[in-house]
Write an enzyme that holds these catalytic residues in place. Structure first.
Site, PDB file in Angstrom:
ATOM      1  N   TYR A 171       1.168  10.306  49.875  1.00 53.81           N
ATOM      2  CA  TYR A 171       1.141   8.303  49.525  1.00 53.81           C
ATOM      3  C   TYR A 171       1.480   7.969  50.586  1.00 53.81           C
ATOM      4  CZ  TYR A 171       1.887   4.258  46.648  1.00 53.81           C
ATOM      5  OH  TYR A 171       1.466   2.969  46.135  1.00 53.81           O
ATOM      6  N   LYS A 195      -3.541   9.820  48.688  1.00 56.39           N
ATOM      7  CA  LYS A 195      -3.447   8.155  47.856  1.00 56.39           C
ATOM      8  C   LYS A 195      -3.110   7.385  49.116  1.00 56.39           C
ATOM      9  CE  LYS A 195      -1.479   4.843  44.959  1.00 56.39           C
ATOM     10  NZ  LYS A 195      -1.303   4.398  44.360  1.00 56.39           N
ATOM     11  N   ARG A 222       3.976  -1.421  51.999  1.00 55.15           N
ATOM     12  CA  ARG A 222       5.700  -1.436  50.856  1.00 55.15           C
ATOM     13  C   ARG A 222       6.662  -0.754  51.685  1.00 55.15           C
ATOM     14  NH1 ARG A 222       6.076  -2.211  45.421  1.00 55.15           N
ATOM     15  NH2 ARG A 222       3.452  -2.836  44.746  1.00 55.15           N
ATOM     16  N   ILE A 258      -6.467   6.320  43.061  1.00 55.40           N
ATOM     17  CA  ILE A 258      -5.259   6.073  42.167  1.00 55.40           C
ATOM     18  C   ILE A 258      -5.341   4.690  41.655  1.00 55.40           C
ATOM     19  CG2 ILE A 258      -3.187   6.058  41.289  1.00 55.40           C
ATOM     20  CD1 ILE A 258      -3.158   8.929  43.128  1.00 55.40           C
ATOM     21  N   TYR A 307      11.274   2.258  54.637  1.00 54.56           N
ATOM     22  CA  TYR A 307      12.604   1.504  55.527  1.00 54.56           C
ATOM     23  C   TYR A 307      13.162   2.547  56.149  1.00 54.56           C
ATOM     24  CZ  TYR A 307      16.587  -1.057  55.973  1.00 54.56           C
ATOM     25  OH  TYR A 307      17.768  -2.541  56.661  1.00 54.56           O
ATOM     26  N   THR A 327       4.893   3.525  41.990  1.00 51.38           N
ATOM     27  CA  THR A 327       6.013   2.186  42.393  1.00 51.38           C
ATOM     28  C   THR A 327       5.444   1.268  41.036  1.00 51.38           C
ATOM     29  OG1 THR A 327       5.062   2.829  44.382  1.00 51.38           O
ATOM     30  CG2 THR A 327       5.242   0.260  43.830  1.00 51.38           C
ATOM     31  N   THR A 328       4.315   0.928  40.472  1.00 52.86           N
ATOM     32  CA  THR A 328       3.432   0.267  39.233  1.00 52.86           C
ATOM     33  C   THR A 328       4.104   0.502  38.315  1.00 52.86           C
ATOM     34  OG1 THR A 328       1.160   0.336  40.077  1.00 52.86           O
ATOM     35  CG2 THR A 328       1.461  -0.682  38.234  1.00 52.86           C
TER      36      THR A 328
END
Length: 293
Positions: free
Chosen positions: A136, A165, A141, A207, A110, A47-48
């Site tokens: 993850y 994560k 998010r 992480i 979503y 994502t980052t």
């Protein structure tokens, strides 16, 4: 292989030029900055990295650059997830995974699947992946939280699912995962602020976003935590706390990219719909960086 992901991993950002192109030289510098300051492994195209805004060609450029600069020194984890299970399976099967040691795969976003839907999704991912998988969970998010029961089922049923994560920001949930999953299953913090409590509770590390800007201090904190050197670990934790709040104040990776600009590693440019950190935030971060010296 599991031991490769104990300690501090960083979710690597993608530096951009002022014209919003990938800044290859800055990306190289960023990789070396992590390696030279004690990071244990690197996560690529998470994502980052603003991977949702990168073209296929740009993703390949980023991967190739990081693999070349890393030169086998640290384990590399590739972010590969999605909310269409069939498409994700095809992507895994068609992806060039040379140079990577594991996949980081986010829960479907979503769609809001049930817990059984999450289980079935990662069952398909497990069967398709030639590499170990780190789940993850980031409900802030994705809109869906993967429960400790589901994580434990996956950990017990699929040997190549080696860790998670965990970024729900819920220490109790994280502790439940640590308690119930197999002993060698990695519960990795995805929340910088509660990394140390998670490590002391039996977690495997982090992480991190914060560690990317302050790799020496953050990785040392995690190391002290894993060694149960509690006083030294908390001294660093409290020193880093204000900065952790600041880098997420206006969203990720705007905050950490402002740190890169202030440290002269890269620009603070991001791609829409994200916007660059404000002058006020940069001023606050500049003060924090001075305090960390």
């Amino acid at each position: 292989m599991r031991d490769s992901f104990i300690g501090t991993g960083v979710a690597l950002a993608t530096p951009f030029t002022k014209t919003k192109e990938i800044d290859v030289e800055a990306l190289k510098k960023l990789v070396h900055f992590q390696i030279d300051n004690g990071i244990d492994y690197i996560v690529v195209l998470g994502t980052t990295a603003e991977s949702a805004t990168l073209t296929k060609a740009e993703k390949k450029l980023a991967k190739d650059t990081i693999i070349t600069e890393n030169a086998g020194r640290l384990p590399l984890v590739l972010g590969l997830g999605g909310n269409d299970t069939k498409q994700l399976v095809e992507d895994i099967q068609n992806e060039d995974l040379e140079g990577f040691d594991a996949l980081l795969s986010v829960t479907p976003f979503y769609n809001k699947p049930t817990q059984n839907g999450l289980y079935k999704h990662f069952e398909a991912v497990s069967k398709a992946s030639p590499l170990p998988i780190i789940l993850y969970n980031v409900p802030g998010r994705t809109g869906v939280n993967m429960s400790p029961v589901t994580v434990t089922r996956l950990a017990n049923d699929f040997k190549n699912i080696i860790g998670i994560k965990e970024a729900a920001g819920d220490l109790v949930q994280a502790m439940q995962m640590i308690k119930d999953t197999p002993e060698n299953f990695l519960v990795i913090s995805g929340d910088d602020m509660i990394t140390l409590p998670m490590v002391l509770a039996g977690g495997s590390g982090v992480i991190s976003v914060m560690a990317e800007g302050f790799p020496k201090s953050f990785s040392q904190m995690v190391k002290f935590g894993l060694e149960r050197n509690v006083e030294k670990a908390f001294n660093l934790h409290y020193k880093l706390m204000d900065g952790i709040d600041l880098i997420f104040k206006e969203g990720n990776p705007a905050g950490i990219k402002a740190v890169f600009e202030l440290k002269k590693i890269a620009t603070s440019e991001v791609r829409l719909p994200l916007v660059e950190a404000s002058k006020d935030l940069k001023s606050e971060l500049s003060h924090f960086i001075e305090q960390m010296k």
